[in-house]
Design an enzyme around this catalytic site. Structure first.
Site, PDB file in Angstrom:
ATOM      1  N   LYS A 277      35.713  41.426  55.130  1.00 19.10           N
ATOM      2  CA  LYS A 277      35.982  42.053  53.823  1.00 19.10           C
ATOM      3  C   LYS A 277      35.362  43.450  53.770  1.00 19.10           C
ATOM      4  O   LYS A 277      34.168  43.619  53.996  1.00 19.10           O
ATOM      5  CB  LYS A 277      35.409  41.176  52.702  1.00 19.10           C
ATOM      6  CG  LYS A 277      35.507  41.798  51.302  1.00 19.10           C
ATOM      7  CD  LYS A 277      34.986  40.848  50.212  1.00 19.10           C
ATOM      8  CE  LYS A 277      34.905  41.540  48.847  1.00 19.10           C
ATOM      9  NZ  LYS A 277      34.356  40.662  47.791  1.00 19.10           N
ATOM     10  N   LYS A 289      32.394  44.544  36.013  1.00 21.80           N
ATOM     11  CA  LYS A 289      31.117  43.828  36.106  1.00 21.80           C
ATOM     12  C   LYS A 289      30.108  44.413  35.119  1.00 21.80           C
ATOM     13  O   LYS A 289      30.227  45.578  34.751  1.00 21.80           O
ATOM     14  CB  LYS A 289      30.538  44.004  37.525  1.00 21.80           C
ATOM     15  CG  LYS A 289      31.270  43.267  38.619  1.00 21.80           C
ATOM     16  CD  LYS A 289      30.620  43.552  39.969  1.00 21.80           C
ATOM     17  CE  LYS A 289      31.356  42.860  41.096  1.00 21.80           C
ATOM     18  NZ  LYS A 289      31.248  41.393  41.042  1.00 21.80           N
ATOM     19  N   ASP A 359      38.212  41.122  39.416  1.00 18.12           N
ATOM     20  CA  ASP A 359      36.965  41.086  40.183  1.00 18.12           C
ATOM     21  C   ASP A 359      37.047  40.084  41.345  1.00 18.12           C
ATOM     22  O   ASP A 359      36.174  40.052  42.208  1.00 18.12           O
ATOM     23  CB  ASP A 359      35.793  40.749  39.254  1.00 18.12           C
ATOM     24  CG  ASP A 359      34.443  41.116  39.851  1.00 18.12           C
ATOM     25  OD1 ASP A 359      34.425  41.800  40.895  1.00 18.12           O
ATOM     26  OD2 ASP A 359      33.421  40.726  39.268  1.00 18.12           O
ATOM     27  N   GLU A 361      38.767  40.312  43.917  1.00 11.32           N
ATOM     28  CA  GLU A 361      39.595  41.208  44.730  1.00 11.32           C
ATOM     29  C   GLU A 361      39.487  40.929  46.224  1.00 11.32           C
ATOM     30  O   GLU A 361      40.411  41.223  46.983  1.00 11.32           O
ATOM     31  CB  GLU A 361      39.199  42.667  44.458  1.00 11.32           C
ATOM     32  CG  GLU A 361      37.988  43.207  45.245  1.00 11.32           C
ATOM     33  CD  GLU A 361      36.675  42.480  44.980  1.00 11.32           C
ATOM     34  OE1 GLU A 361      36.572  41.817  43.934  1.00 11.32           O
ATOM     35  OE2 GLU A 361      35.767  42.556  45.824  1.00 11.32           O
ATOM     36  N   ARG A 363      39.553  38.192  48.005  1.00 12.02           N
ATOM     37  CA  ARG A 363      40.568  37.271  48.534  1.00 12.02           C
ATOM     38  C   ARG A 363      41.944  37.934  48.598  1.00 12.02           C
ATOM     39  O   ARG A 363      42.766  37.589  49.442  1.00 12.02           O
ATOM     40  CB  ARG A 363      40.574  35.972  47.711  1.00 12.02           C
ATOM     41  CG  ARG A 363      40.919  36.154  46.266  1.00 12.02           C
ATOM     42  CD  ARG A 363      40.447  34.982  45.406  1.00 12.02           C
ATOM     43  NE  ARG A 363      39.015  35.062  45.102  1.00 12.02           N
ATOM     44  CZ  ARG A 363      38.358  34.177  44.369  1.00 12.02           C
ATOM     45  NH1 ARG A 363      38.977  33.124  43.870  1.00 12.02           N
ATOM     46  NH2 ARG A 363      37.072  34.318  44.139  1.00 12.02           N
TER      47      ARG A 363
END
Ligand code: BES
Ligand code: MN
Ligand code: ZN
Length: 511
Positions: A277, A289, A359, A361, A363
């Site tokens: 990632k 966030k 949020d 993101e 995956r």
């Protein structure tokens, strides 16, 4: 060097003491002798004799006990070529491990750097009385020293460079053993340098380490290691239909990158796929966030750092297998063009995804990277991702979570983690969890609610790996350390860079 510890030059010499050893020594004709307890042995005994029994005296006085973590610094006052002797406590002999070799080497190196030593000599801890394999212990010693001395000083202009260890000399009396240690030194260095390269990437702030800069740094590292590097931008990603990566990138001014590194150590045989990632900053996007600790989200590319560093280390070691690393890199930011909750994305695989929370993101970008790796024909897949806060809640900062579709492949990954001293804990993947990511209007949705959040994230990824043996490692809790410990300085850990390199070795050892 091959020779006697008592003739070794330098600013400092490191020897050791197991707990209980030397206790009850009686001084007799200048030599340490046992009375009930074990006598001092090997290099420590030789140094003790040269120091006129100074170590034995400290032991008898109860000042040096050999307890784990103990450090005793003795000035040699001209009785040895080295200025100081550092006696490291190794703890109980039966509790001594290769990972303790790494830790003790790191602590010793940092202690000696603090006092200004530049040229340090050391014996290999555990290779004598500890009963460890001499080459493995040597590798761990080098690894621990380099990992422990790591600092990120790029943005500290007045940082004290004067204190730095310039040379580490490993002293071994036996010529045959010393020879076998040379290769171990090389391995230890390559592994530690891989983790340190990953740490550098993770510590780098989001304003300098953009997706474009991450790609440039990957290319530089790849060139040095003779690894092939290809970087795809928005146009190529559109042609590939990489809706996950492009979707997340929509909120950012920085263009996304898909970084592909490939190494061919052999034609045929297993083909290891590494996916990491690469969110260079995760604000959460429109599902933004809270401000507190948001700065830590510059490290949301720790998985990317690990796979880039690992493939380069595997190439530097010249391991005979094929490896491909795939990194989806983008920022996750809110803007007028950003992805919104409720949006539908078409992943590269064709799967439709309902975005519930922007949020989640990681995956979305990993979906495309896993599909891409699969199309390149990898035989085994492993990914590393700072994927979920839920994994941190479940396992804390000690273990990375492991999720798999193949128990045998998981065992291989666990063995690699053990070899590297990086803890990994298996998590459940029951098919019942799939229910939680079903969407009303698309095939899947990108969150499964708060319950079992680390598992549903892994379940989402599983949709993109097909039947390829795959292990997903959630490193959200392990990619950064909030305090110094052993060979881990505060800050980025470089976790999985060494495990993935060890994984390639495990795969080769298995066949
Ligand atoms: N990068 C974060 C996960 C994370 C959290 C990494 C803490 C390191 C430390 C990830 O993209 C994220 O935001 N996950 C969400 C998912 C949720 C919205 C389903 C989370 O864990 O809260
Ligand atoms: Mn996120
Ligand atoms: Zn993230």
């Amino acid at each position: 060097m091959t020779g006697d510890v008592t003739t070794c030059p330098g600013d400092a010499l490191v020897v050791n003491l197991f707990e209980g050893v030397g206790a009850g020594i009686k001084k007799q004709a200048g030599r340490a002798r046992s009375r009930g307890g074990m006598p001092l042995r090997g290099a420590t005994a030789a140094v003790d004799a040269a120091l006129g029994g100074a170590i034995g005296r400290l032991v008898r006085a109860g000042e040096a006990t050999g307890k784990w973590g103990e450090q005793t610094l003795i000035h040699s006052l001209g009785r040895l070529p080295v200025e100081r002797v550092l006696v490291m406590g190794l703890g109980k002999a039966e509790e001594f491990t290769l990972d303790r070799v790494r830790a003790v080497a790191a602590e010793a190196a940092r202690a000696l750097r603090r006092v200004g030593a530049r040229r340090v000599a050391t014996i290999v801890h555990g290779a004598g009385a500890g009963g460890l394999h001499p080459a493995q212990a040597t590798q761990a010693l080098v690894e621990g020293t380099l990992l422990g001395l790591y600092r990120f000083t790029r943005y500290k202009p007045n940082h004290d460079d004067a204190k730095a260890i310039e040379r580490l000399t490993i002293v071994e009396r036996d010529r045959q053993r010393a020879k076998a240690m040379t290769e171990a030194v090389r391995r230890g260095r390559i592994l530690a340098e891989a983790a340190n390269a990953a740490r550098d990437l993770v510590n780098e702030p989001g304003n300098t380490l953009t997706p474009t800069e991450l790609a440039r740094r990957a290319r530089l590292l790849a060139r040095e290691a003779r690894v092939r590097c290809e970087v795809l931008g928005p146009a190529a990603l559109r042609r590939l239909g990489a809706g996950g990566l492009l979707g997340v990138a929509r909120g950012s001014q920085e263009p996304p990158r898909l970084i592909i590194l490939s190494y061919r150590g052999r034609r045929g045989g297993p083909h290891l796929g590494l996916v990491g990632k690469g969110i260079t900053f995760d604000s959460g996007g429109i599902s933004i966030k809270p401000a507190e600790h948001m700065e830590a989200m510059k490290g949301d590319m720790a998985g990317a750092a690990a796979v880039i560093a690992a493939i380069c280390a595997i190439a530097r070691l010249g391991l005979p297998l094929r490896v491909t690393a795939v990194v989806p890199a983008t920022e996750n930011l809110p803007s007028g063009s950003a992805l919104k909750p409720g949006d539908i994305l078409h992943a590269m695989s064709g799967t439709t995804i309902e975005v519930i929370n922007t949020d989640a993101e990681g995956r979305l970008v990993l979906a495309d990277a896993l599909t891409y790796a699969r199309r390149l024909g990898v035989s085994h897949l492993v990914d590393a991702a700072t994927l979920t806060g839920a994994c941190v809640v479940a396992l804390g900062t000690l273990n990375s979570g492991a999720f798999t579709n193949d128990q045998a492949w998981l065992e291989t990954v666990l063995a690699a983690g053990r070899a590297a001293g990086e803890k990994i804990w298996p998590m459940p993947m029951d098919p019942e969890y799939d229910e939680l990511i079903k969407s009303d209007i698309a095939e899947i949705k990108n969150t499964g609610g708060r319950k079992g959040g680390a598992v549903t994230a892994a379940k989402f990824l599983q949709r993109f790996v097909g039947a390829i043996p795959w292990v997903h490692l959630d490193i959200a809790g392990t990619s950064e350390a909030d305090k110094e410990k052993g060979y881990q300085p505060k800050g980025a850990t470089g976790v999985m860079a060494r495990t993935f390199t060890a994984l390639a070795m495990e795969m080769l050892a298995k066949k």
